[in-house]
Design an enzyme around this catalytic site. Structure first.
Site, PDB file in Angstrom:
ATOM      1  N   TYR A   1      -1.209  -0.839  10.174  1.00 25.21           N
ATOM      2  CA  TYR A   1      -1.359  -1.109   8.748  1.00 25.21           C
ATOM      3  C   TYR A   1      -0.050  -0.816   8.011  1.00 25.21           C
ATOM      4  O   TYR A   1       0.414  -1.627   7.207  1.00 25.21           O
ATOM      5  CB  TYR A   1      -2.499  -0.237   8.204  1.00 25.21           C
ATOM      6  CG  TYR A   1      -2.910  -0.537   6.782  1.00 25.21           C
ATOM      7  CD1 TYR A   1      -3.542  -1.727   6.462  1.00 25.21           C
ATOM      8  CD2 TYR A   1      -2.671   0.386   5.766  1.00 25.21           C
ATOM      9  CE1 TYR A   1      -3.937  -1.996   5.149  1.00 25.21           C
ATOM     10  CE2 TYR A   1      -3.066   0.125   4.455  1.00 25.21           C
ATOM     11  CZ  TYR A   1      -3.696  -1.066   4.153  1.00 25.21           C
ATOM     12  OH  TYR A   1      -4.084  -1.339   2.865  1.00 25.21           O
TER      13      TYR A   1
ATOM     14  N   SER B   1       0.874  -1.175   0.000  1.00 21.24           N
ATOM     15  CA  SER B   1       0.000   0.000   0.000  1.00 21.24           C
ATOM     16  C   SER B   1       0.904   1.216   0.000  1.00 21.24           C
ATOM     17  O   SER B   1       2.048   1.142   0.474  1.00 21.24           O
ATOM     18  CB  SER B   1      -0.844   0.016   1.276  1.00 21.24           C
ATOM     19  OG  SER B   1      -1.408   1.303   1.482  1.00 21.24           O
TER      20      SER B   1
HETATM   21  N1  LIG Z   1      -8.777  -0.519  -1.337  1.00 20.75           N
HETATM   22  C1  LIG Z   1      -7.752   0.249  -1.163  1.00 20.75           C
HETATM   23  O1  LIG Z   1      -7.858   1.468  -1.243  1.00 20.75           O
HETATM   24  C2  LIG Z   1      -6.404  -0.340  -0.879  1.00 20.75           C
HETATM   25  C3  LIG Z   1      -5.300   0.505  -0.896  1.00 20.75           C
HETATM   26  C4  LIG Z   1      -4.052  -0.023  -0.647  1.00 20.75           C
HETATM   27  C5  LIG Z   1      -3.917  -1.359  -0.362  1.00 20.75           C
HETATM   28  N2  LIG Z   1      -5.016  -2.165  -0.345  1.00 20.75           N
HETATM   29  C6  LIG Z   1      -4.798  -3.579  -0.053  1.00 20.75           C
HETATM   30  O2  LIG Z   1      -5.351  -4.348  -1.076  1.00 20.75           O
HETATM   31  C7  LIG Z   1      -5.754  -5.610  -0.560  1.00 20.75           C
HETATM   32  C8  LIG Z   1      -7.198  -5.856  -0.968  1.00 20.75           C
HETATM   33  O3  LIG Z   1      -7.994  -4.903  -0.315  1.00 20.75           O
HETATM   34  P1  LIG Z   1      -9.467  -4.549  -0.775  1.00 20.75           P
HETATM   35  O4  LIG Z   1      -9.531  -3.083  -0.843  1.00 20.75           O
HETATM   36  O5  LIG Z   1      -9.828  -5.374  -1.919  1.00 20.75           O
HETATM   37  O6  LIG Z   1     -10.277  -4.961   0.531  1.00 20.75           O
HETATM   38  P2  LIG Z   1     -11.594  -5.839   0.702  1.00 20.75           P
HETATM   39  O7  LIG Z   1     -11.941  -5.694   2.121  1.00 20.75           O
HETATM   40  O8  LIG Z   1     -12.600  -5.482  -0.330  1.00 20.75           O
HETATM   41  O9  LIG Z   1     -11.098  -7.313   0.403  1.00 20.75           O
HETATM   42  C9  LIG Z   1     -10.235  -7.981   1.268  1.00 20.75           C
HETATM   43  C10 LIG Z   1     -10.591  -9.450   1.250  1.00 20.75           C
HETATM   44  O10 LIG Z   1      -9.652 -10.132   2.104  1.00 20.75           O
HETATM   45  C11 LIG Z   1     -10.378 -11.119   2.822  1.00 20.75           C
HETATM   46  N3  LIG Z   1      -9.645 -11.479   4.037  1.00 20.75           N
HETATM   47  C12 LIG Z   1      -9.386 -10.693   5.095  1.00 20.75           C
HETATM   48  N4  LIG Z   1      -8.726 -11.393   6.022  1.00 20.75           N
HETATM   49  C13 LIG Z   1      -8.549 -12.640   5.564  1.00 20.75           C
HETATM   50  C14 LIG Z   1      -7.939 -13.823   6.076  1.00 20.75           C
HETATM   51  N5  LIG Z   1      -7.363 -13.841   7.290  1.00 20.75           N
HETATM   52  N6  LIG Z   1      -7.942 -14.924   5.311  1.00 20.75           N
HETATM   53  C15 LIG Z   1      -8.523 -14.920   4.081  1.00 20.75           C
HETATM   54  N7  LIG Z   1      -9.129 -13.844   3.568  1.00 20.75           N
HETATM   55  C16 LIG Z   1      -9.129 -12.701   4.292  1.00 20.75           C
HETATM   56  C17 LIG Z   1     -11.706 -10.496   3.101  1.00 20.75           C
HETATM   57  O11 LIG Z   1     -12.685 -11.480   3.399  1.00 20.75           O
HETATM   58  C18 LIG Z   1     -11.987  -9.746   1.804  1.00 20.75           C
HETATM   59  O12 LIG Z   1     -12.694 -10.554   0.913  1.00 20.75           O
HETATM   60  C19 LIG Z   1      -5.557  -5.542   0.929  1.00 20.75           C
HETATM   61  O13 LIG Z   1      -4.297  -6.119   1.238  1.00 20.75           O
HETATM   62  C20 LIG Z   1      -5.468  -4.062   1.191  1.00 20.75           C
HETATM   63  O14 LIG Z   1      -4.701  -3.781   2.337  1.00 20.75           O
HETATM   64  C21 LIG Z   1      -6.248  -1.676  -0.600  1.00 20.75           C
END
Ligand SMILES: NC(=O)c1ccc[n+]([C@@H]2O[C@H](COP(=O)([O-])OP(=O)(O)OC[C@H]3O[C@@H](n4cnc5c(N)ncnc54)[C@H](O)[C@@H]3O)[C@@H](O)[C@H]2O)c1
Ligand SMILES: NC(=O)c1ccc[n+]([C@@H]2O[C@H](COP(=O)([O-])OP(=O)(O)OC[C@H]3O[C@@H](n4cnc5c(N)ncnc54)[C@H](O)[C@@H]3O)[C@@H](O)[C@H]2O)c1
Ligand SMILES: NC(=O)c1ccc[n+]([C@@H]2O[C@H](COP(=O)([O-])OP(=O)(O)OC[C@H]3O[C@@H](n4cnc5c(N)ncnc54)[C@H](O)[C@@H]3O)[C@@H](O)[C@H]2O)c1
Ligand SMILES: NC(=O)c1ccc[n+]([C@@H]2O[C@H](COP(=O)([O-])OP(=O)(O)OC[C@H]3O[C@@H](n4cnc5c(N)ncnc54)[C@H](O)[C@@H]3O)[C@@H](O)[C@H]2O)c1
Lengths: 256, 256, 256, 256
Positions: free
Chosen positions: A162, A149
Site C-alpha cells: 500500500y 495516503s
Molecule cells: N479511508 C481511509 O482511511 C483512507 C486513508 C488514506 C487513503 N485512502 C484512499 O482513499 C481512496 C478511497 O478510499 P475509501 O476509503 O473511500 O475506500 P472504499 O473502499 O470505501 O472505496 C474505494 C472504491 O474504489 C473502488 N475500486 C477499487 N478498485 C477498483 C478498480 N480496479 N476499478 C474501479 N474501482 C475500484 C471500490 O469499488 C470502492 O467503491 C483510496 O485510494 C484509499 O487508498 C483512504
C-alpha cells in the site's frame, strides 16, 4: 476552476471518499461520472451522478467509460473539468510472516496495479481530453486530483504494498503537474489519514483501538465530507498545484 | 554489520552505481553476487564477484539466482549480509505529447515493474533468507538497500513513470523496515542526484547542458564510487534505518 | 469552525497576504483585528476590520492589543476564532559575501525574531485565550494559522536567515498542534511560493526574470486572494491539522 | 575531504554526540578544537583535542575561540577542515499548561538562541575562514555539519521551542550549501532520533518507557559513536551536500 456547470469524473465514487466527493460536487452544480468497478443498481444514477462500471486498471474499459462521459457532456453542455481518482484497495501483509512465508508478489502487484497504475491510467486519458478544452480566463483547462495516503510517508508494518503504491502517487504528482502545466491542467494529491469508510471499517478491532489512542484533534476518524470539501478547495483554487496535501487531524501513527 | 566475510547481492551490478558498489564491497573482503539481466562474459567473474543472469521482475529467476548464491555461500562460508538493489531503468516520456498522443500504459507499467516491483521482489526473497541468519552481537541479521532517486521528490517533466516508481521505493522503505525490525534486518534507501553512469549518459545534450547549469557543489555529476561509499556506511552503521538518504551535491533541479 | 460571527486576529494584515486574508474573512461575516506594526490611518478601520498598531515581537504590545481585541469581542459578541500570522520580513544576504565579509548576526537574529519568535509569541497568547472558549459542537475552540514559505524546503542562495525562520515555523507546527489538541485548537501552516505583494515587489529585476522562467502553472505569481481562500478552507475544515500546505503553482526554484 | 591532518571545530564537544564526534575525528588523525560552554578541567586537553570555553551564542566569544584555534593550526600545520555543530539544549514545556499558564517567551527564545542562532553564528564565522583555504584536488575547502533532530519533522507535545529551533536548522541547510557552493564548502545536517547522552538521560522515566515501546531496530537508543561515524562519512563523501540525514533506527514516535 469553477465547479458548477462542469462534469467531473470520480473513480471509486461508489463508496467512501469518492462517494462523498461525488455528492459534494453534484451539490455545487456539477455533473459527476462515477467510474467504479462495483456500482449500485443503475437506477441509483441521478440527473447529476451517473454510475459507469469500470475497472481503472483496464485501458479499454476506461476509454469506453470516457466516451460515454463525453457523450453525456455533449448532451448536458457541462464541459469536462477533470478527475478525482478515489478508487483504491488496501492490504495488510508483512514482507515476511511469522511462519517464515514471504509476501506474495501477486498481492504487491495487485495493490500497485489498482492504486498506482490505475490512477495513472485514468489520469493520462482524462488529461489527454482536457488538453482539448477551451481554456478559461485563467488559461485553465482542467484539474487532476489523486489520492495518496499518510501511509506514503509513515507506512505501518503490513503496509509495504500500500505504501509503495501511495508513495508512487506522491512521486508522480509534481512531474505530472509539470508535464501538463503548458495546457493549464493542474495535478494535486491528497494524503488522508484514517477516514470512516469501507476501507477503515475492515481494520482489525485491535489495530483500530491502538489507532484511536494515537489521534490528536479531532479525536475521531475523518468524515468523507471533509475530504470532499478539500477536493472542492483544490478545484477552485488555481495556485494549488504539484504537491500532496495531508488531511489527517495531526495524527502521526507510531509503532502499532 | 561488518562487510568483510559476508556475501552481498547487488542487482544491476554489471553497470553504473551497482558496479561501483560491487567493486567496493569486494575490496573490503565481501563476496558479491551480481544479479543483472545483462552480464559480461562469464569469464569476467572473479573470486569475489560472481555474475548471475537474472531479470529482477521474474520470481522464478530470482529464486534460482538466490539458490546459486546460497550454494556459493555454503562453499565460501561468507554468510548472506543483504542486498543492494541497483537495477533500474528510466524513460523520458510526457503524460501527453505535443502531438496529442498520450503516454503508453505499457511504458509506465514497464518502468514500475522493473524499478518498484522488481526491487520489492528481490528484497522480499532476500529478506526471507536473512531471517534465517544467526544474529550478530547487535542482534542484526542483514541489510536491504534500495535505490530511489531525487526524482521521487522533484520529478521533472517527462519523468512521471520514473518518479512514480521511485516514489514507490521511498514509500515502502519505512514500512519494510518496520516489518523486518523484529528480525534485526534494516531497510534503507538512497536517493541519488545525477551520477555518471550509463543512465545519465543517455540524456539528450540539451538537457545535460541545462542540468550542468543547475549543479551546486560539486560542480559535476556524482561518481559511482561516492554512491558505493555511502552504501558501505549504511551497511556498517546500525542506527541508520527506515529512511531515504539524498546524495546529490545540493542540486535541486528547477524547470528544465 | 465557521468564519461568520467570529473574530479573527490577522497579524501583518495591513499589507499583502494578510490584507487579503482580512478582507476575505470580513466578507464572510467575521470581525478582524489586524495586528501590524505599520498601520493605515485609524480612519481606515471599518466596522469589521480594526487596525491595531503592534510589534509582534514585543510581549507587552501583543498582550495589550489582545486586550483591545477582547473588549471589541465583548461589544460585538463575535467570539475569538483564532489567528492568522501573516506578519513577516525577508532579506537577501549571503552567508559570506564576495568581498569576504560575513552575514551580520543582527540580520539573522532580526529575521528569526520577527518571523519565528514573533509568530510564536502571538500564537501562544492567542492560544491561551482560545482555551477559555466554549467548544463548538465538534469540540473545537479555535484555529492558529502560521505562514511559512517554500523557502523552508528549497531556500535559495541569500535566504539563510529567511529559510531558518520559516523552517522553524514548519518545525513547530505539529508539536503545537499536539500541545493544543486537548483543547480542540488546530494549528496549520501555509507555505506560499511567490505571491504578488510588497515582499515580492522588492526582488531585484534580474532575480524576478529568472523566477518567471521557472514558473509552471499558473504562469504568474500568486494572488493574495488565493492565499486568503486557502486560509478560509483551513479554518472551516476540521480535519486539516498539524501540517504545512504548499501553495505555489507547482514551481520549484532551481539555482538562481 | 580527508579527516587526517585537518583541524575540526566541534561545538558541544564536551558531552554526548559532540564528545563522540571529537574522539572519532581525533582517532583518525585530526586535531579537534572543542567549543563548549561547559568544559572539563584544562588538563583534560590532549595533544589532539583542545577544550576552549565558548558560548556559541556570543559573537565575540566565538571569534576569540576561532583565533585560538587558528594559532593552534599555525603551530600544527593541520588546516581547518570545518565544524560540527553539536552544542544544543532542549526543553519540555507546553504552549499552554494545564493550569492555563502560557509558555514563557524567554524559554522559547533561549532554545532558539542556542540551537539555531548559535549554530548559525559559529557556522558563518567558520565558513568565512574556510573560504580562505587552498582548495583540495576536488575544489573542496571545508565542511559544515549541523545537528537538527527528528523533532524537526515529528515534534512531540512539549517540544515547540526545540522543534522550532531544529526546523530552523533543517530549513537553512540547503540555502547555506548554495551560498557556499562557489567556495567548495559543503553544508549537511543530521537529524538524530533518541541517542544515549546527557540530553536523553534527562527525560522523565514515564516518557522514556513509552519511547522504548516505540523503537524499531535497533531496539535501543543510539550510541554516540554511531552518530560520530555518520559525521565521518559526511566529511569524507563529497557528493553529500545540502540536505538533512535522519539517523534514528526507523523509529517514528507517535502520540506520547
Ligand atoms: N479511508 C481511509 O482511511 C483512507 C486513508 C488514506 C487513503 N485512502 C484512499 O482513499 C481512496 C478511497 O478510499 P475509501 O476509503 O473511500 O475506500 P472504499 O473502499 O470505501 O472505496 C474505494 C472504491 O474504489 C473502488 N475500486 C477499487 N478498485 C477498483 C478498480 N480496479 N476499478 C474501479 N474501482 C475500484 C471500490 O469499488 C470502492 O467503491 C483510496 O485510494 C484509499 O487508498 C483512504
Ligand atoms: N545514474 C543516475 O544519475 C541515477 C540517479 C538517480 C537514481 N539512479 C538509479 O540508480 C540505479 C542504478 O542506475 P545506474 O545509473 O547505475 O544505471 P545503469 O543503466 O548503468 O545500470 C542499471 C543496471 O540495471 C540492470 N537492469 C535493468 N533492468 C534489469 C532487470 N529487469 N533485471 C536485472 N537487471 C536489470 C541493467 O542491465 C544495468 O546493468 C537505478 O535504479 C537508477 O534508477 C541513477
Ligand atoms: N509574498 C510572497 O511571495 C511570500 C512568499 C512566501 C511567504 N510569504 C510570507 O507571507 C507573509 C506575508 O508576507 P507578504 O508578502 O504579505 O508581505 P508584506 O510585506 O506585504 O506584508 C507583511 C506585513 O507584516 C508587517 N510586519 C512586519 N514586521 C512586523 C512586526 N514585527 N510586527 C507587526 N507587523 C509586522 C508589515 O508591516 C506588513 O504589513 C510573510 O510571513 C512572508 O514571509 C510571502
Ligand atoms: N541525544 C539525543 O537524543 C539527541 C537527539 C536529537 C538531536 N540531538 C541534538 O544533538 C546535539 C548534541 O546533543 P547531546 O545529546 O550530545 O547533548 P549533551 O547535553 O550531552 O551535549 C550538549 C553540549 O552542548 C553544550 N552547550 C549547550 N549550550 C551551549 C552554548 N550556548 N555554547 C556552547 N556549548 C553549549 C553543553 O555544554 C553540552 O556539552 C544537540 O544539538 C541536540 O539537540 C540530540
Amino acid at each position: 476552476m469553477k465547479v458548477a456547470n462542469r462534469t467531473f469524473i470520480v473513480t471509486g465514487g461508489a463508496s467512501g471518499l469518492g462517494k462523498a466527493t461525488a455528492a459534494n460536487l453534484a451539490s455545487h452544480g456539477a455533473n459527476v461520472a462515477v467510474f467504479d468497478r462495483d456500482i449500485p443498481a443503475p437506477s441509483s444514477s441521478s440527473k447529476s451522478i451517473k454510475y459507469i462500471k469500470v475497472d481503472v486498471t483496464l485501458e479499454q474499459n476506461v476509454k469506453e467509460a470516457l466516451e460515454q462521459t463525453l457523450s453525456w457532456i455533449q448532451d448536458s453542455g457541462k464541459t469536462l473539468g477533470g478527475v478525482v481518482n478515489c478508487s483504491g484497495v488496501s492490504t495488510a501483509s508483512k514482507t515476511v510472516n511469522q511462519d517464515g512465508s514471504v509476501l506474495d508478489l501477486d498481492v504487491f502487484e495487485y495493490v500497485v496495479k489498482v492504486n498506482l497504475i490505475g490512477t495513472f491510467n485514468v489520469s493520462r486519458l482524462v488529461a489527454s481530453r482536457l488538453t482539448l478544452n477551451k481554456p478559461d480566463k485563467e488559461g485553465e483547462r482542467g484539474v487532476i486530483i489523486m489520492v495518496a495516503s499518510v501511509a506514503a510517508f509513515e507506512g505501518q508494518t503490513g503496509q509495504v504494498p500500500y505504501s509503495a503504491s501511495k508513495g508512487g502517487v506522491v512521486g508522480m504528482t509534481l512531474p505530472m503537474a509539470r508535464d501538463l502545466a503548458r495546457y493549464g491542467i493542474r495535478v494535486v494529491s491528497i494524503a488522508p489519514g484514517l477516514f470512516e469508510t469501507g476501507m477503515s471499517a475492515s481494520l482489525p478491532e485491535k489495530t483500530r483501538k491502538k489507532i484511536d489512542g494515537m489521534l490528536e484533534f479531532p479525536n475521531r476518524l475523518g468524515k468523507p465530507e471533509e475530504f470532499g470539501k478539500l477536493v472542492e478547495e483544490i478545484i477552485t483554487n488555481p495556485m494549488i498545484n504539484g504537491n500532496t496535501i495531508r488531511i489527517d487531524g495531526a495524527s502521526r501513527l507510531g509503532k502499532l
